[in-house]
Design a protein around this motif. Structure first.
Motif, PDB file in Angstrom:
ATOM      1  N   ASP A 197      26.472   8.682  24.981  1.00  0.00           N
ATOM      2  CA  ASP A 197      26.580   9.297  24.218  1.00  0.00           C
ATOM      3  C   ASP A 197      27.572  10.424  23.546  1.00  0.00           C
ATOM      4  OD1 ASP A 197      23.312   9.918  26.040  1.00  0.00           O
ATOM      5  OD2 ASP A 197      23.616   8.176  24.036  1.00  0.00           O
ATOM      6  N   LEU A 198      28.830   9.811  24.536  1.00  0.00           N
ATOM      7  CA  LEU A 198      29.580  10.390  23.433  1.00  0.00           C
ATOM      8  C   LEU A 198      30.624   9.978  22.459  1.00  0.00           C
ATOM      9  CD1 LEU A 198      31.025  13.632  23.450  1.00  0.00           C
ATOM     10  CD2 LEU A 198      32.170  12.947  24.998  1.00  0.00           C
ATOM     11  N   ARG A 199      30.579  10.591  21.438  1.00  0.00           N
ATOM     12  CA  ARG A 199      31.539   9.308  20.618  1.00  0.00           C
ATOM     13  C   ARG A 199      32.718  10.558  19.752  1.00  0.00           C
ATOM     14  NH1 ARG A 199      27.539   7.725  15.903  1.00  0.00           N
ATOM     15  NH2 ARG A 199      26.598   9.180  16.477  1.00  0.00           N
ATOM     16  N   VAL A 200      33.801   9.963  19.959  1.00  0.00           N
ATOM     17  CA  VAL A 200      34.634  10.282  19.336  1.00  0.00           C
ATOM     18  C   VAL A 200      35.255  10.621  17.915  1.00  0.00           C
ATOM     19  CG1 VAL A 200      37.114  11.877  19.574  1.00  0.00           C
ATOM     20  CG2 VAL A 200      35.967  10.447  21.257  1.00  0.00           C
ATOM     21  N   LEU A 201      35.238  11.759  17.332  1.00  0.00           N
ATOM     22  CA  LEU A 201      35.744  11.454  15.543  1.00  0.00           C
ATOM     23  C   LEU A 201      37.262  11.741  15.530  1.00  0.00           C
ATOM     24  CD1 LEU A 201      34.465   9.995  12.887  1.00  0.00           C
ATOM     25  CD2 LEU A 201      34.069  12.517  12.482  1.00  0.00           C
TER      26      LEU A 201
ATOM     27  N   HIS B 225      35.624  20.191  24.391  1.00  0.00           N
ATOM     28  CA  HIS B 225      35.479  19.232  25.330  1.00  0.00           C
ATOM     29  C   HIS B 225      34.537  18.961  26.544  1.00  0.00           C
ATOM     30  CE1 HIS B 225      39.831  16.855  24.223  1.00  0.00           C
ATOM     31  NE2 HIS B 225      38.878  17.829  23.062  1.00  0.00           N
ATOM     32  N   GLU B 226      34.775  20.154  26.936  1.00  0.00           N
ATOM     33  CA  GLU B 226      33.868  20.724  28.669  1.00  0.00           C
ATOM     34  C   GLU B 226      32.316  20.652  27.592  1.00  0.00           C
ATOM     35  OE1 GLU B 226      36.679  20.063  31.166  1.00  0.00           O
ATOM     36  OE2 GLU B 226      34.479  20.505  31.831  1.00  0.00           O
ATOM     37  N   MET B 227      32.119  21.247  26.319  1.00  0.00           N
ATOM     38  CA  MET B 227      30.927  21.366  25.975  1.00  0.00           C
ATOM     39  C   MET B 227      30.590  19.976  25.574  1.00  0.00           C
ATOM     40  SD  MET B 227      28.960  23.792  25.094  1.00  0.00           S
ATOM     41  CE  MET B 227      27.820  24.977  23.276  1.00  0.00           C
ATOM     42  N   ALA B 228      31.412  19.333  25.025  1.00  0.00           N
ATOM     43  CA  ALA B 228      30.868  17.772  24.572  1.00  0.00           C
ATOM     44  C   ALA B 228      30.154  17.389  25.139  1.00  0.00           C
ATOM     45  CB  ALA B 228      32.034  16.899  23.378  1.00  0.00           C
ATOM     46  N   LYS B 229      31.289  17.231  27.112  1.00  0.00           N
ATOM     47  CA  LYS B 229      31.342  16.338  28.516  1.00  0.00           C
ATOM     48  C   LYS B 229      29.540  16.957  28.277  1.00  0.00           C
ATOM     49  CE  LYS B 229      35.259  16.156  30.203  1.00  0.00           C
ATOM     50  NZ  LYS B 229      35.779  16.193  31.206  1.00  0.00           N
ATOM     51  N   SER B 230      29.048  18.460  28.456  1.00  0.00           N
ATOM     52  CA  SER B 230      28.253  18.244  28.672  1.00  0.00           C
ATOM     53  C   SER B 230      26.916  17.961  28.025  1.00  0.00           C
ATOM     54  CB  SER B 230      28.290  20.106  29.452  1.00  0.00           C
ATOM     55  OG  SER B 230      27.049  20.556  29.420  1.00  0.00           O
ATOM     56  N   LEU B 231      27.129  17.917  27.181  1.00  0.00           N
ATOM     57  CA  LEU B 231      26.180  17.566  26.466  1.00  0.00           C
ATOM     58  C   LEU B 231      25.377  16.061  26.085  1.00  0.00           C
ATOM     59  CD1 LEU B 231      26.255  19.677  22.678  1.00  0.00           C
ATOM     60  CD2 LEU B 231      24.897  20.511  24.684  1.00  0.00           C
ATOM     61  N   ALA B 232      26.618  15.644  26.354  1.00  0.00           N
ATOM     62  CA  ALA B 232      26.709  14.127  26.299  1.00  0.00           C
ATOM     63  C   ALA B 232      26.340  13.259  27.518  1.00  0.00           C
ATOM     64  CB  ALA B 232      28.525  13.374  26.341  1.00  0.00           C
ATOM     65  N   ARG B 233      26.193  14.405  29.042  1.00  0.00           N
ATOM     66  CA  ARG B 233      25.437  13.952  30.412  1.00  0.00           C
ATOM     67  C   ARG B 233      23.869  13.994  29.794  1.00  0.00           C
ATOM     68  NH1 ARG B 233      29.813  17.124  32.969  1.00  0.00           N
ATOM     69  NH2 ARG B 233      30.991  15.681  32.791  1.00  0.00           N
ATOM     70  N   GLY B 235      22.491  13.140  27.556  1.00  0.00           N
ATOM     71  CA  GLY B 235      21.524  12.483  26.376  1.00  0.00           C
ATOM     72  C   GLY B 235      21.398  12.872  25.395  1.00  0.00           C
ATOM     73  N   ILE B 236      22.364  14.399  24.981  1.00  0.00           N
ATOM     74  CA  ILE B 236      22.515  14.669  23.633  1.00  0.00           C
ATOM     75  C   ILE B 236      23.239  13.555  22.824  1.00  0.00           C
ATOM     76  CG2 ILE B 236      22.217  16.236  21.915  1.00  0.00           C
ATOM     77  CD1 ILE B 236      22.245  18.008  24.140  1.00  0.00           C
ATOM     78  N   ASP B 237      23.208  13.061  21.978  1.00  0.00           N
ATOM     79  CA  ASP B 237      24.014  13.012  20.593  1.00  0.00           C
ATOM     80  C   ASP B 237      25.559  13.385  20.622  1.00  0.00           C
ATOM     81  OD1 ASP B 237      23.423  10.216  17.596  1.00  0.00           O
ATOM     82  OD2 ASP B 237      25.201  10.561  19.269  1.00  0.00           O
ATOM     83  N   THR B 238      26.355  13.417  21.138  1.00  0.00           N
ATOM     84  CA  THR B 238      28.043  14.156  20.611  1.00  0.00           C
ATOM     85  C   THR B 238      28.670  13.953  19.729  1.00  0.00           C
ATOM     86  OG1 THR B 238      26.943  15.138  22.060  1.00  0.00           O
ATOM     87  CG2 THR B 238      28.883  15.946  21.734  1.00  0.00           C
ATOM     88  N   ILE B 239      29.090  13.849  18.876  1.00  0.00           N
ATOM     89  CA  ILE B 239      30.877  13.626  18.127  1.00  0.00           C
ATOM     90  C   ILE B 239      31.325  14.643  18.597  1.00  0.00           C
ATOM     91  CG2 ILE B 239      31.246  13.044  15.855  1.00  0.00           C
ATOM     92  CD1 ILE B 239      28.854  11.899  15.290  1.00  0.00           C
ATOM     93  N   LEU B 240      32.738  14.867  19.508  1.00  0.00           N
ATOM     94  CA  LEU B 240      34.272  15.624  18.618  1.00  0.00           C
ATOM     95  C   LEU B 240      34.614  15.667  18.132  1.00  0.00           C
ATOM     96  CD1 LEU B 240      35.008  17.240  21.285  1.00  0.00           C
ATOM     97  CD2 LEU B 240      35.789  15.867  22.285  1.00  0.00           C
TER      98      LEU B 240
END
Lengths: 245, 380
Positions: A197-201, B225-233, B235-240
């Motif tokens: 679920d993690l994408r990087v832009l 980065h920590e925030m994005a990883k936690s949200l992705a875990r 199951g939220i569609d996350t874009i960094l």
């Protein structure tokens, strides 16, 4: 236009070479020197604090010219990940002996509220409505400087960068860099599946609206953004015929 | 190098209230605040004080000590001490009358015609001859504070317990509002790492809302980065994205969620360095900015120092590596690494707190409800 008998393949080749060399000299080399002349006139003799971002090639030329005119100024170099181009600019400016400060993008608001007097930016392309397509982050700086602190934002760009295209915002036409430059998690493999679920832009460019730009410094002088379209026509008369056919 | 107050207080980093916290931001601030309330509870319970005025003096003294020990980095500590002082004042004044505390909320009209309760004290002159604090309190406290009432302790402990349960229910109360702010197919941008924002987003996701979150990486701390990883875990569609892409990405964002370090009396926000950029970009693109904060972060401070309000600088080692400084050219370069940004109230659309959702222009009312105006002075 050459007379008919002159049009042998060899002559045409030679003509083309001369044409290319003069283009390089006029539109690139001479242009950056001319830009340096115009822009350095805008730097005060003493007391200016200039903010620059990333590493546009023309900026060190401008600052060198100003330093040679014995102007006393400070430079604040803003940098951002992942390219960290600002560091190279910092080293180059320090080698010139200039007083420098180095910050990352997050400290921008703080620094602008303190002491910055002018902002000098570079561009990759100039759209014909006067908006500037440049390194990602340029728009952030122009926005903060122009909107909040009413600082003059000068974009230094040679005329060869002017494009007939118009772009309204950063997403419609951009370039993506390597996402691993932004975020690379080499911890454990099982994480990889959870990371679906993690994408990087990693965007490389953004668009600065013309309302944030005070003046565009070209080899023809300092122009308001609205004059870019005029300059496009002036500099490329050979294109206008084919364009409107 | 600009050195902030961090240098002078380096000795106090071992203070117990810092707990397992890092220097800034990375701490669990709710944990620190809860521990502070527990400390105050045990102090109030175990010390012998005769009447309300003595209790207030005690609390004020504790507030000053905590400030010196590192409370200037964590405004929530001072806030919660003020909250308890306000509760004590309320309890003392209510003990004489039979009416319950809730009915005593000052109406707008009575606030307009109320006499000022604070007297001007010339602190600079009087610091030699005894604490100006005593003088200040003695001049202004009504007689009710000096009568000895045995049941006062009980009611004060109950009030402290109420503050404690407010803190415990903090995330639950904020998350209850999640569904009204996060809608289907929304793209939400968040800046900075925050437990409050994380839980808020996870609560909305758990209620089956489908949305995307764009997280900015927040150089140089990289907390994004920590925030994005936690949200992705979760199951939220996350874009960094990088910080530099904030303006570019804002064209596609529907809402901005900002965490708070502190909320100021004028409705302004103190948040992670770089938040001002986010708020400005949002304003330009007409994207609503919502700030998630507990009431315990509300400070009775005004931004008189502009960007320096409640701000400090940390080591530039996160900006540039120590090894690079061996280069001759880097020797005389100045590095600026501020921790926080001040965001104007005009740039914030809404504050979502555990007590409800408020506009920035309403914050002064919350101040009057939670703290007593006599306690507004900082504990410096």
């Amino acid at each position: 236009s050459l007379p008919r008998e002159y049009l042998t393949l060899k002559n045409v080749g030679v003509e083309l070479q001369h044409s290319i060399e003069s283009y390089l000299q006029e539109r690139l080399d001479f242009a950056s020197k001319a830009i340096a002349q115009f822009a350095s006139k805008k730097i005060a003799q003493t007391g200016d604090v200039l903010l620059v971002y990333g590493y546009p090639e023309v900026i060190p030329v401008v600052l060198k010219e100003a330093a040679e005119q014995n102007k006393k100024f400070r430079v604040i170099v803003v940098d951002s990940r992942p390219l960290l181009e600002g560091k190279e600019l910092l080293l180059k400016l320090r080698a010139m002996g200039l007083d420098c400060t180095y910050i990352t993008m997050n400290a921008l608001s703080y620094v602008l509220s303190q002491e910055v007097t002018k902002v000098l930016l570079g561009a990759t392309a100039l759209m014909s409505d006067g908006s500037c397509y440049g390194r990602i982050g340029t728009a952030n700086i122009a926005l903060c400087a122009a909107k909040v602190h009413n600082l003059p934002v000068l974009v230094c760009a040679e005329t060869y960068k002017i494009s007939h295209r118009v772009q309204l915002e950063s997403f419609t036409y951009n370039e993506l860099g390597n996402p691993k430059d932004v975020f690379f998690d080499n911890d454990d493999e099982e994480e990889e599946s959870m990371m679906k679920d993690l994408r990087v832009l990693n965007l490389l460019y953004d668009l600065t609206p013309s309302t944030f730009v005070t003046g565009i410094v070209t080899e023809m002088g300092i122009l308001p953004p609205t004059s870019v379209a005029v300059l496009l026509r002036e500099m490329n008369p050979q294109d206008t015929d084919s364009f409107y056919r | 190098l600009r050195l902030g107050r961090l240098v002078s207080s380096s000795a106090s980093t071992g203070s117990s209230n810092q707990g397992r916290a890092g220097v800034f931001g990375s701490a669990d601030r709710l944990f620190i605040t809860t521990r502070t309330v527990e400390l105050l509870k045990s102090l109030v319970g175990s010390t012998r004080w005769k009447h309300g005025a003595q209790l207030l003096l005690l609390l004020r003294g504790v507030g000053k000590d905590l400030y010196v020990c590192g409370g200037f980095r964590e405004p929530a500590i001072g806030n919660v001490v003020r909250r308890i002082m306000a509760a004590v004042r309320e309890e003392v004044l209510n003990m004489g009358t039979a009416t319950p505390a809730a009915a005593d909320r000052p109406a707008l009209e009575s606030m307009l015609w109320a006499q000022p309760t604070t007297k001007l004290v010339h602190r600079k002159d009087s610091f030699v001859e005894g604490s100006p604090v005593d003088q200040h309190l003695q001049d202004t406290l009504p007689a009710a504070f000096y009568t000895n009432r045995p049941d006062l302790k009980q009611s004060v402990m109950e009030a402290i317990q109420e503050v404690m349960s407010d803190l415990e229910d903090l995330h639950k109360n904020i998350n209850d509002q999640a569904l009204s702010h996060i809608h289907e197919k929304e793209v939400i941008l968040t800046y900075g790492k925050s437990k409050t924002v994380e839980l808020f987003l996870k609560a909305a996701a758990s209620k089956k809302r489908k949305f995307q979150v764009v997280v900015a990486e927040v150089a140089p701390t990289m907390e994004g980065h920590e925030m994005a990883k936690s949200l992705a875990r979760a199951g939220i569609d996350t874009i960094l994205i990088n910080d530099s892409a904030i303006f570019a990405a804002m064209a596609r964002v529907n809402k901005v969620l900002l965490p708070a370090h502190a909320v100021l009396a004028n409705g302004g926000l103190i948040a992670s360095s770089g938040s001002n950029l986010v708020a400005l970009a949002a304003k330009h693109n007409s994207v609503p900015v919502v700030c998630l904060s507990g009431i315990f972060k509300l400070c009775p401070t005004f931004p008189h120092e502009g960007q320096d309000t409640l701000n400090d600088f940390v080591s530039p080692s996160s900006v540039v590596d120590y090894s690079e400084l061996s280069n001759e050219l880097m020797k005389d370069v100045e590095f600026v690494n501020p921790v926080h940004d001040y965001v104007e109230p005009e740039l914030i659309n809404l504050y979502v707190t555990n007590a409800g959702a408020f506009q920035p222009s309403y914050i002064y009312r919350l101040l009057a409800e939670n703290y007593h105006s006599d306690d507004w002075e900082s504990f410096e």
